[in-house]
Structures are given as structure tokens and as C-alpha cells.
Design a protein around this motif. Sequence first.
Motif, PDB file in Angstrom:
ATOM      1  N   ASP A 142       0.795  -1.264  -0.348  1.00 43.37           N
ATOM      2  CA  ASP A 142      -0.147   0.005  -0.019  1.00 43.37           C
ATOM      3  C   ASP A 142       1.028   1.191   0.073  1.00 43.37           C
ATOM      4  O   ASP A 142       2.075   1.276   0.042  1.00 43.37           O
ATOM      5  CB  ASP A 142      -1.042  -0.081   1.060  1.00 43.37           C
ATOM      6  CG  ASP A 142      -0.147   0.153   2.495  1.00 43.37           C
ATOM      7  OD1 ASP A 142       0.292   1.108   2.750  1.00 43.37           O
ATOM      8  OD2 ASP A 142      -0.035  -0.918   3.366  1.00 43.37           O
ATOM      9  N   ILE A 143       0.438   2.465  -0.361  1.00 43.01           N
ATOM     10  CA  ILE A 143       0.993   3.666  -0.355  1.00 43.01           C
ATOM     11  C   ILE A 143       0.402   4.682   0.589  1.00 43.01           C
ATOM     12  O   ILE A 143       0.419   6.050   0.425  1.00 43.01           O
ATOM     13  CB  ILE A 143       1.282   4.250  -1.750  1.00 43.01           C
ATOM     14  CG1 ILE A 143      -0.111   4.379  -2.358  1.00 43.01           C
ATOM     15  CG2 ILE A 143       1.646   3.142  -2.818  1.00 43.01           C
ATOM     16  CD1 ILE A 143      -0.314   5.405  -3.624  1.00 43.01           C
ATOM     17  N   VAL A 144      -0.238   4.275   1.624  1.00 44.64           N
ATOM     18  CA  VAL A 144      -0.986   5.220   2.387  1.00 44.64           C
ATOM     19  C   VAL A 144       0.117   6.275   3.142  1.00 44.64           C
ATOM     20  O   VAL A 144      -0.410   7.326   3.295  1.00 44.64           O
ATOM     21  CB  VAL A 144      -1.675   4.683   3.746  1.00 44.64           C
ATOM     22  CG1 VAL A 144      -2.833   3.820   3.136  1.00 44.64           C
ATOM     23  CG2 VAL A 144      -0.732   3.511   4.436  1.00 44.64           C
ATOM     24  N   ALA A 145       1.292   5.875   3.370  1.00 41.74           N
ATOM     25  CA  ALA A 145       2.216   6.831   3.763  1.00 41.74           C
ATOM     26  C   ALA A 145       2.583   7.686   2.744  1.00 41.74           C
ATOM     27  O   ALA A 145       3.207   8.946   3.128  1.00 41.74           O
ATOM     28  CB  ALA A 145       3.257   6.247   4.487  1.00 41.74           C
ATOM     29  N   THR A 146       2.664   7.699   1.565  1.00 44.22           N
ATOM     30  CA  THR A 146       3.006   8.512   0.475  1.00 44.22           C
ATOM     31  C   THR A 146       2.189   9.079  -0.499  1.00 44.22           C
ATOM     32  O   THR A 146       2.309   9.486  -1.336  1.00 44.22           O
ATOM     33  CB  THR A 146       4.068   7.651  -0.322  1.00 44.22           C
ATOM     34  OG1 THR A 146       3.428   6.459  -0.868  1.00 44.22           O
ATOM     35  CG2 THR A 146       5.350   7.178   0.504  1.00 44.22           C
ATOM     36  N   ILE A 147       0.778   8.987  -0.143  1.00 41.38           N
ATOM     37  CA  ILE A 147      -0.301   9.527  -1.117  1.00 41.38           C
ATOM     38  C   ILE A 147       0.100  10.886  -1.282  1.00 41.38           C
ATOM     39  O   ILE A 147       0.286  11.737  -0.216  1.00 41.38           O
ATOM     40  CB  ILE A 147      -1.583   9.203  -0.584  1.00 41.38           C
ATOM     41  CG1 ILE A 147      -1.990   7.759  -0.571  1.00 41.38           C
ATOM     42  CG2 ILE A 147      -2.660   9.862  -1.315  1.00 41.38           C
ATOM     43  CD1 ILE A 147      -3.374   7.308   0.029  1.00 41.38           C
ATOM     44  N   THR A 196       3.072   6.642 -12.012  1.00 44.02           N
ATOM     45  CA  THR A 196       2.289   7.648 -11.568  1.00 44.02           C
ATOM     46  C   THR A 196       1.531   7.124 -10.261  1.00 44.02           C
ATOM     47  O   THR A 196       0.873   7.883  -9.593  1.00 44.02           O
ATOM     48  CB  THR A 196       1.405   8.371 -12.474  1.00 44.02           C
ATOM     49  OG1 THR A 196       0.349   7.432 -12.918  1.00 44.02           O
ATOM     50  CG2 THR A 196       2.228   8.982 -13.655  1.00 44.02           C
ATOM     51  N   GLY A 197       1.340   5.590  -9.911  1.00 39.61           N
ATOM     52  CA  GLY A 197       0.558   5.340  -9.009  1.00 39.61           C
ATOM     53  C   GLY A 197      -0.928   5.056  -9.135  1.00 39.61           C
ATOM     54  O   GLY A 197      -1.660   5.059  -8.410  1.00 39.61           O
ATOM     55  N   LYS A 198      -1.285   4.957 -10.472  1.00 40.44           N
ATOM     56  CA  LYS A 198      -2.583   4.733 -11.008  1.00 40.44           C
ATOM     57  C   LYS A 198      -3.272   3.322 -10.111  1.00 40.44           C
ATOM     58  O   LYS A 198      -4.367   3.468  -9.791  1.00 40.44           O
ATOM     59  CB  LYS A 198      -2.967   4.726 -12.411  1.00 40.44           C
ATOM     60  CG  LYS A 198      -2.170   3.812 -13.115  1.00 40.44           C
ATOM     61  CD  LYS A 198      -2.362   3.730 -14.641  1.00 40.44           C
ATOM     62  CE  LYS A 198      -1.498   2.735 -15.490  1.00 40.44           C
ATOM     63  NZ  LYS A 198      -0.072   3.095 -15.317  1.00 40.44           N
ATOM     64  N   THR A 199      -2.381   2.314 -10.235  1.00 37.63           N
ATOM     65  CA  THR A 199      -3.214   1.006  -9.553  1.00 37.63           C
ATOM     66  C   THR A 199      -3.268   1.402  -7.999  1.00 37.63           C
ATOM     67  O   THR A 199      -4.359   1.078  -7.517  1.00 37.63           O
ATOM     68  CB  THR A 199      -1.988   0.138  -9.697  1.00 37.63           C
ATOM     69  OG1 THR A 199      -1.933  -0.552 -11.189  1.00 37.63           O
ATOM     70  CG2 THR A 199      -2.580  -1.264  -9.299  1.00 37.63           C
ATOM     71  N   ALA A 200      -2.383   1.992  -7.522  1.00 38.57           N
ATOM     72  CA  ALA A 200      -2.698   2.339  -6.057  1.00 38.57           C
ATOM     73  C   ALA A 200      -3.621   3.159  -5.671  1.00 38.57           C
ATOM     74  O   ALA A 200      -4.465   2.995  -4.849  1.00 38.57           O
ATOM     75  CB  ALA A 200      -1.394   2.873  -5.238  1.00 38.57           C
TER      76      ALA A 200
END
Length: 718
Positions: free
Chosen positions: A223-228, A252-256
Motif C-alpha cells: 500500500d502507499i498510505v504513507a506516501t499518497i 504515477t501510482g494509478k493502480t495504487a
Amino acid sequence: MSTHSTDQTSSPTDTTDPTSTDPTRSTDPTRSTVPTRSTDPASDTDLSRELAAERAHLATSRAALGQMRERAEALFATGGSVSGDPFAAESLGRQLARRIAELTDDPTAPLFFGRLDFGTALEDHAGHSYHIGRRHVVDDVGEPLVLDWRAPISRSFYRASVREPQGVAVRRRFGWTSPGATTGSAQITGFEDEHLDRGEELGTNSKILTSEIERPRVGPMRDIVATIQPEQDELVRADLDTTICVQGAPGTGKTAVGLHRAAFLLYLHRERLRRSGVLVIGPNRAFLHYIAAVLPALGEIDVTQATVDDLLPVAVTGIERPGAAPILHDVRMAQVLYRALATIVQRPVEPIEISDGSYRWRISVDALRRVVDDVRRENPPYGTGRERVRARTVALLQRQAEARSGESPGETWLRRMGRAKPVTAFLDHVWPAVTAVGLVASLLGNADALARAADGILDADEQAAVVWAKPPRSIRSIKWTAAEAVVVDEAAGLIERSSSFGHVVVDEAQDLSPMQARVIGRRSEHSAITLLGDLAQGTTPWSSRNWRDTLGHLGKPDGEIVPLTLGFRVPAEVLALANQLLPALEVDVPAARSLRHDGMLVIDQAADVAKAVVAQVRDALTFDGSVGVIAADAAVPAFVAALAAAGITSGDAEADDRISVLPATVAKGLEYDHVIVVEPAAIVAAEARGLHRLYVVLTRAVSRLAIVHAEPLPAPIA
């Protein structure tokens, strides 16, 4: 602003550990790469005291989470004895089992990653501090120890800035030992403060943020909750009823964004979405395996993950017919099926006469024709239409019975009339029962029937391409191809209405055919969609060149299209090479940009390609992170064998091994710290949209890209 570490062995102004500053050369996988240069005048003693307090809060929070789980387990153990009936007991048991699973703590992952200290601007939160984490944790009296990242107040962690501080005085980010470390629990190694009330804001210059984004990774996606980032957070928190199409460049993080939006919507609309369900659609099993751990890590376990083929009503066991597949995936096939089904319906030619044992009833041809014509005008699903004709025919008999006796006949009489032979014979003539597989088989197995249904829609060559050369012995003996199965689903949708999920997330959506989009559209008829993709990465013969077309086929023509062009994972050096392909791809998308300029690019022209691949893998292994060797599909076994002969063990795309050797056709959506691309010319030559495939393959690298080739490179990157 300041950054602090637990390492106090050096001078107060620079306590950086030399083994942790380079994320690609770290010698200790559990060592944080958190920067520790401090400009804050606070003393070492004060810093140590504050770090100790944060560690104590972590210990308290972990203990509280454990107690929350224990309470849920105790309720689960006694739930059956306090429930009023077996059904209630079963329902309570399911809810508690889900709750227990949601409260599972992974000690190797940070329980919280940030903290907000509010000033006096917001009355409700003035002077309060909140730790922000992956789930909500409370103490014995219900006071929050950690706030869920999806809570309304947590939005300020992602959106607050010097220009719009949203009441935040200080935003703190924590550095941790690597999540997923094999020993011990994740521990705080330092923190970084942004004093927004003093005009101090780091943004993407945050060393902790950068370290987390660039950290090498092996195994499934995290997950990327710390870096959104703010622009990502805006998409994540979009309304449930809003359809969003994210045109996202590589990295670019589209999946995340799509997965975190699903988690956010489940948090905000939990009961509604638990009833209707959330569906995540990926391009293949390898991709679903890669993303499988993200939502459970966020405490969300009630999500269905599937490929389009998994949704289809028949198993895909046949070998695709290349000439037939593009036609079967064309939206015109929906017209062919609709016409074929419409021509099955016939007008009545004789009246119905029926006896109920006491009286003989008669319905005239004109009355029956009005029934059939009325239902046809209403245009319901075919199966629904058949039952409407039955019900209205019985209603005509009911009115006659009421007129004769003055009383309405009972339900038993109505059911008996609906099943009576004259009524069923009438139905079978004017509105015959049809199955999806039967309808499709009757067209693909009969050139004359197909010609009648496809006249003016498909030309003679197209009809010849899709019709079966040899009709099957029986329906059960048919080995459906993927393209044919999509047509069967279209037929099923014409006959009966599909159930709809509460929200659908579709990744790698640029590869959807019009007919596949309609498969998904039928399962999201009453809900919004999060559509994720990149037109430049379209590799199927039917890949979309325009998102509006895809949204139309999904039944969401007014969906909002949002571009993401700033990459956080793929280095600029890699994107610069991949962007050279864009003019040849014939799609209108902006070139990707990257915040990272720390990548490595190696072009290795070698006479012995297998030997060079082994050498590149050995070199990649001197760094941290995962290694992906990507080659044209037919060449993969040779490179697996070459690595094995050199004593190097590798896995495939669905394994969690550090080294994977995978075909170019399954690389989409995956990422590796170090990618070795073998013979780009062979990858391009293997399929019609080979340059698009090469664009996908090149952009799988998030630290280091090596290209090994003997044949000349394709012209755009030569």
C-alpha cells in the motif's frame, strides 16, 4: 523543519548512518534509510526523549490493537449462546469473523506513519495531536490512539500546506525499519517535522517520503498510505457515485489510487458496499497475485478480485482463432445477437382455449397479439419478456374468471393456469425459451443463421471468419475461446439482467475490447467505476485509442477523465528512453515525467545474449531489490535454463522470488527494482502492437534498466 534519528553516535547536526543513505546499496535490509540531518536547535536529550515517547505510543497502540482483537475473539466464542436463533447466530458469527480478520496486526508493518499537531485555528481540534495509520485503534475507554488514514480529519495529512494549513501546525512523518523485515517488529528510527505554522513545507523534498517511495521491494505490491500525494488523494476520496477514468503514465501510482479508492469507499459506505460488493478487475492472474496483499493490509478483506474471463458464464478452454477474435470482440457482435434474439419472437397465429376443470376459457388472437406487441415495445431482457407474456396471458384468463364468478381466483389457480399446456405451448411458439450458450452456438455453428442475423452488420469475410468450421456434437462438447465466451456473456445479458456490484475498479483498462467493456458495464449498471490505464500501453488488437469510447461501452459516457503524468517510481532516465516510443504509438497522451533522477540505464550489445543476461542478473544482485528478466514469450524457457545452469534460481511472475523470468505479455502492471529486457526487436516482432508492448516492458523498471541485445534495436530507441 527537522529530521531526527535514534542514532546519536555522531555529531548532533549530522547523525546519518553511512550504510542507510543509498537505498540501492544498503547492507542491512532492516535498516531505515531515513535522513537524520537536523537544523532544529533541540538538544539530543530532547530528541531522544521525544523518540522514546513515540516508541512508547507505538507499544501502547499495538497492545490496544491486540486487546481489540481479543475482545472480538471472545464475542465470537460466545456469540452462539447469546443469539436469538440459528440465523442470527450465523450472521453474528460472520460479522465477528470478519472483524477478527480486519484487526489482524502485521508486526513487520508500521502501525502508524504520521502525526498531525493542530494549532488553534480549528476549534474542535485545537491543541490536539493525532497519529495517522492504516486502521483505527482505540484504548479501553474508546479514545483514539491511531486514526484511520481514511477518517475525515486524516485528509489534512495529505492536503495541508503552507498556503492552506487546514489548522495543522506540525505534520510529522516517521521513518521505520523496513516493513516486511524477517525478524522483529517494525520500529521507529526517526521522524521529520514540517512546521506549517512557520511556513516550512517539504513536499516532495521530504527525505522520508522519498526514501519510502524509492525503497527497493520484493514480492507483492504494498500500500502507499504513507506516501499518497494531494492529486492522488483527491481521486482516492472521490464520491461513490462518481465514475473516474485515470489516464496514468507509468509509475504515477494509478493502480495504487484505484485500490486505495476501493478501501476508502468501503470505509465510508461499509454496509452498502458489503451488501452489493466491490470488484477489482485485473488483466491476468499474475497481476492479481501482485496486488492481492494491498487491500488486506488496509483491513479490507471483502473484495472480489478477478479477470474478465473469471466473470464469464462459460469456462474458457478453447484455443483462440486469431482471425475470429477481433470480430468477436467488436461491438457489432452485440447488434448481431440482439437481432438474432429479436427474430425468435413470433406473433400469435391462433387463439388459446383452456379448461380449468369447471369452465373452458378462450383468449382471441387479437388479444394475444396485443400482449406480445406490448411486451416487445417495453424491450425487457428476453427472459423477463417471456415471463411478462406468461403473466399477462394468465391475467386475461383471471379477468374472465372474475367476470363470470365475481370473485378473483386464488394463487393456486393462477399458478396452474400459467403452467397449463395450452399456455406453455403458446409461449414456446411466440417467445421460446432460450439459453445464452444455445443462442451463440446456433449462430457460430450455422452459417445460414449467422448470415440472417449479421446481414448488413458483418460482411461475408467476417462471417466466414467467426463461424465454426465444424459444428459441435453437443452444447456440452463446445470448447469456448475467450472471445467466444465474451459473446456468450453478451447473450446472457440480453436474456437476464446481471447483478451489479456496488463499485468496480478496472486496471489496465486500455486493453478492454468493446465487448469486454460491456461485460463489466453489465456488472456495474447501478454503480460507478474507477477506470485505470494508459493508452500508450495498449497491446491487444482492440485496445482503445480514446477513453470516451471505452466509457461509452461501459455505460458511463459522462465519466471524468483525469490524467496523472508525474511519476514517483520509474526514474527519469528510464522514462526518457520509453517516451521516445510515444510518437510511433498513435495515441494522444502526454509524455510521462518523473521526480526521480537516480536511475541507471545500461545498453549491452552482446554476441552471446544468454551469457550477457546471466552477467546482468549477477550485477543486479549486488543491489537490493527485485530482479525481472523480460523477454519475448517464446524465448523465456531458454533464459530460465541459462540462469539455472549458472546456479541462479528464478521464479515466474506469480512467485514471490527475488528473481523472476517472465514473458513480455504478462509484464503489464508489474514492477521490479531491476529489469533486464532481452532482445527488444524480438518483443516488437512478436505481435502487431509490438512497440506498445516494448513501451510496457521498458517501464517496469523502478531503479535500474538493462537492455541486452544482439539484433539491432527498434528504430525509435536506436
